[in-house]
Design an enzyme around this catalytic site. Structure first.
Site, PDB file in Angstrom:
ATOM      1  N   GLY A 137      11.262  -0.803 -12.977  1.00  0.00           N
ATOM      2  CA  GLY A 137      10.981   0.284 -14.098  1.00  0.00           C
ATOM      3  C   GLY A 137       9.450   0.447 -14.086  1.00  0.00           C
ATOM      4  O   GLY A 137       9.032   1.034 -12.905  1.00  0.00           O
ATOM      5  N   GLU A 138       8.853   0.678 -15.182  1.00  0.00           N
ATOM      6  CA  GLU A 138       7.403   0.816 -15.180  1.00  0.00           C
ATOM      7  C   GLU A 138       6.679  -0.432 -15.556  1.00  0.00           C
ATOM      8  O   GLU A 138       6.715  -0.540 -16.736  1.00  0.00           O
ATOM      9  CB  GLU A 138       7.122   2.324 -15.930  1.00  0.00           C
ATOM     10  CG  GLU A 138       5.690   2.641 -16.341  1.00  0.00           C
ATOM     11  CD  GLU A 138       5.001   2.542 -15.178  1.00  0.00           C
ATOM     12  OE1 GLU A 138       3.988   2.079 -14.855  1.00  0.00           O
ATOM     13  OE2 GLU A 138       5.235   3.549 -14.128  1.00  0.00           O
ATOM     14  N   SER A 139       5.861  -1.045 -14.668  1.00  0.00           N
ATOM     15  CA  SER A 139       5.264  -2.048 -14.792  1.00  0.00           C
ATOM     16  C   SER A 139       4.136  -1.934 -16.145  1.00  0.00           C
ATOM     17  O   SER A 139       4.082  -3.190 -16.900  1.00  0.00           O
ATOM     18  CB  SER A 139       4.397  -2.508 -13.688  1.00  0.00           C
ATOM     19  OG  SER A 139       3.380  -1.622 -13.395  1.00  0.00           O
ATOM     20  N   CYS A 192      10.848  -4.771  -7.811  1.00  0.00           N
ATOM     21  CA  CYS A 192       9.968  -3.516  -7.943  1.00  0.00           C
ATOM     22  C   CYS A 192       8.938  -3.742  -9.007  1.00  0.00           C
ATOM     23  O   CYS A 192       7.884  -4.612  -8.795  1.00  0.00           O
ATOM     24  CB  CYS A 192      10.887  -2.291  -8.198  1.00  0.00           C
ATOM     25  SG  CYS A 192       9.801  -0.620  -8.003  1.00  0.00           S
ATOM     26  N   ARG A 241       0.522  -0.888  -6.821  1.00  0.00           N
ATOM     27  CA  ARG A 241       1.555  -0.051  -7.649  1.00  0.00           C
ATOM     28  C   ARG A 241       1.557   1.314  -6.737  1.00  0.00           C
ATOM     29  O   ARG A 241       0.778   1.806  -6.132  1.00  0.00           O
ATOM     30  CB  ARG A 241       0.969   0.067  -9.030  1.00  0.00           C
ATOM     31  CG  ARG A 241       0.863  -0.957  -9.887  1.00  0.00           C
ATOM     32  CD  ARG A 241       0.447  -0.654 -11.250  1.00  0.00           C
ATOM     33  NE  ARG A 241      -0.631   0.343 -11.377  1.00  0.00           N
ATOM     34  CZ  ARG A 241      -0.559   1.625 -11.864  1.00  0.00           C
ATOM     35  NH1 ARG A 241       0.354   1.705 -12.480  1.00  0.00           N
ATOM     36  NH2 ARG A 241      -1.674   2.246 -11.888  1.00  0.00           N
ATOM     37  N   ILE A 264      12.087   2.742  -4.526  1.00  0.00           N
ATOM     38  CA  ILE A 264      11.730   3.880  -5.362  1.00  0.00           C
ATOM     39  C   ILE A 264      10.405   3.613  -6.098  1.00  0.00           C
ATOM     40  O   ILE A 264      10.208   2.856  -7.056  1.00  0.00           O
ATOM     41  CB  ILE A 264      13.134   3.843  -6.446  1.00  0.00           C
ATOM     42  CG1 ILE A 264      14.244   4.120  -6.106  1.00  0.00           C
ATOM     43  CG2 ILE A 264      12.672   5.205  -7.673  1.00  0.00           C
ATOM     44  CD1 ILE A 264      15.447   3.999  -6.783  1.00  0.00           C
ATOM     45  N   ARG A 265       9.409   4.359  -5.767  1.00  0.00           N
ATOM     46  CA  ARG A 265       8.127   4.329  -6.207  1.00  0.00           C
ATOM     47  C   ARG A 265       7.559   2.682  -6.404  1.00  0.00           C
ATOM     48  O   ARG A 265       7.321   2.186  -7.183  1.00  0.00           O
ATOM     49  CB  ARG A 265       8.006   4.815  -7.826  1.00  0.00           C
ATOM     50  CG  ARG A 265       8.269   6.492  -7.926  1.00  0.00           C
ATOM     51  CD  ARG A 265       8.207   6.787  -9.321  1.00  0.00           C
ATOM     52  NE  ARG A 265       6.698   6.519  -9.939  1.00  0.00           N
ATOM     53  CZ  ARG A 265       6.569   6.144 -11.135  1.00  0.00           C
ATOM     54  NH1 ARG A 265       7.483   6.259 -12.050  1.00  0.00           N
ATOM     55  NH2 ARG A 265       5.279   5.842 -11.612  1.00  0.00           N
ATOM     56  N   HIS A 291      15.115  -2.459  -4.711  1.00  0.00           N
ATOM     57  CA  HIS A 291      16.219  -2.810  -5.501  1.00  0.00           C
ATOM     58  C   HIS A 291      17.550  -3.094  -4.906  1.00  0.00           C
ATOM     59  O   HIS A 291      18.318  -2.387  -4.681  1.00  0.00           O
ATOM     60  CB  HIS A 291      16.250  -1.542  -6.321  1.00  0.00           C
ATOM     61  CG  HIS A 291      15.170  -0.704  -6.896  1.00  0.00           C
ATOM     62  ND1 HIS A 291      14.909  -1.098  -8.246  1.00  0.00           N
ATOM     63  CD2 HIS A 291      14.222  -0.066  -6.834  1.00  0.00           C
ATOM     64  CE1 HIS A 291      13.910  -0.375  -8.667  1.00  0.00           C
ATOM     65  NE2 HIS A 291      13.234   0.256  -7.772  1.00  0.00           N
ATOM     66  N   GLU A 312      19.905  -4.407  -6.638  1.00  0.00           N
ATOM     67  CA  GLU A 312      20.830  -4.191  -7.668  1.00  0.00           C
ATOM     68  C   GLU A 312      21.650  -2.984  -7.419  1.00  0.00           C
ATOM     69  O   GLU A 312      22.689  -2.760  -7.979  1.00  0.00           O
ATOM     70  CB  GLU A 312      20.245  -4.291  -9.146  1.00  0.00           C
ATOM     71  CG  GLU A 312      19.407  -3.026  -9.447  1.00  0.00           C
ATOM     72  CD  GLU A 312      17.884  -3.134  -8.999  1.00  0.00           C
ATOM     73  OE1 GLU A 312      17.118  -2.435  -9.475  1.00  0.00           O
ATOM     74  OE2 GLU A 312      17.598  -4.100  -8.130  1.00  0.00           O
TER      75      GLU A 312
END
Length: 215
Positions: free
Chosen positions: A44-46, A76, A105, A137-138, A178, A180
């Site tokens: 997600g966004e840390s 991630c 990051r 992904i990022r 990821h 998952e």
């Protein structure tokens, strides 16, 4: 098995754990932290995740459970949340820590720079062999590891070849990518094994005084 459900790709982790026969639940409240044997922190966004963990009063219960040895796996952004140090942290950003690593990051670039790659992986279980198909992904990468950290995977090719993207330290595990995403749940299976082993150890520790009394 709990999945931190304040932000990120929660459903995918729940589905992966459930497919392995684990009882998977969401974690949004402090009381739910107490009821789990292991925790998955999703991508997600840390920075957002950090703020929501504090807003939902989850930080202190999570720190305590992790300090007691509760297994955790971060993918991630979850890797960033479990890292002791962030190379490019925002001024107010905090982590839960536990992994003696320094992460950077968005190290691989922006969303448009997302990529997939086959990685050699240091499987902990003899039941698992072969490469893993990693989706970035990022994603962050690990810039430094402490002496007790086991490196599980590195980028195999390209400009980032050699960068560390999967680690384990005791009951804590993290990947930059990821797992998952897709049908390969071997990494989740490795984490489930860590949780089961820890649960057995805890059960044995609770029973041992009673066995001594009745010997």
């Amino acid at each position: 098995m709990g999945v931190l459900a304040v932000q990120g790709d929660v459903r995918e982790h729940l589905a992966a754990l459930t497919s392995l026969g684990a009882e998977a639940v969401t974690v949004r409240r402090p009381a739910e932290v107490e009821a789990i044997d292991g925790l998955v922190i999703p991508g997600g966004e840390s920075t957002v995740m950090d703020k929501l963990v504090r807003a939902f009063e989850l930080r202190e219960p999570l720190l305590r459970r992790l300090g007691e040895g509760m297994p955790a796996y971060g993918s991630c952004a979850g890797m960033i949340m479990l890292a002791d140090r962030i190379a490019d942290a925002r001024p107010d950003q905090q982590t839960l820590g536990g992994l003696d690593i320094t992460v950077r990051r968005n190290a691989f670039g922006r969303q448009v720079d997302s990529f997939e790659q086959e990685l050699d992986y240091a499987w902990c279980s003899p039941d698992h062999t072969g490469t893993v198909h990693a989706v970035f992904i990022r994603a962050p990468w690990v810039e430094e590891v402490g002496p007790d950290v086991q490196v599980l995977a590195r980028v195999s090719e390209g400009q980032a070849a050699g960068r560390i993207v999967a680690v384990r330290q005791g009951n804590l595990m993290a990947t930059s990518f990821h797992p998952e995403v897709g049908a390969d749940h071997r990494i989740h299976a490795e984490f489930v094994s860590i949780v089961r082993e820890h649960r057995l150890q805890q059960s044995g520790a609770r029973q041992s005084p009673e066995r001594e009394d009745t010997a």
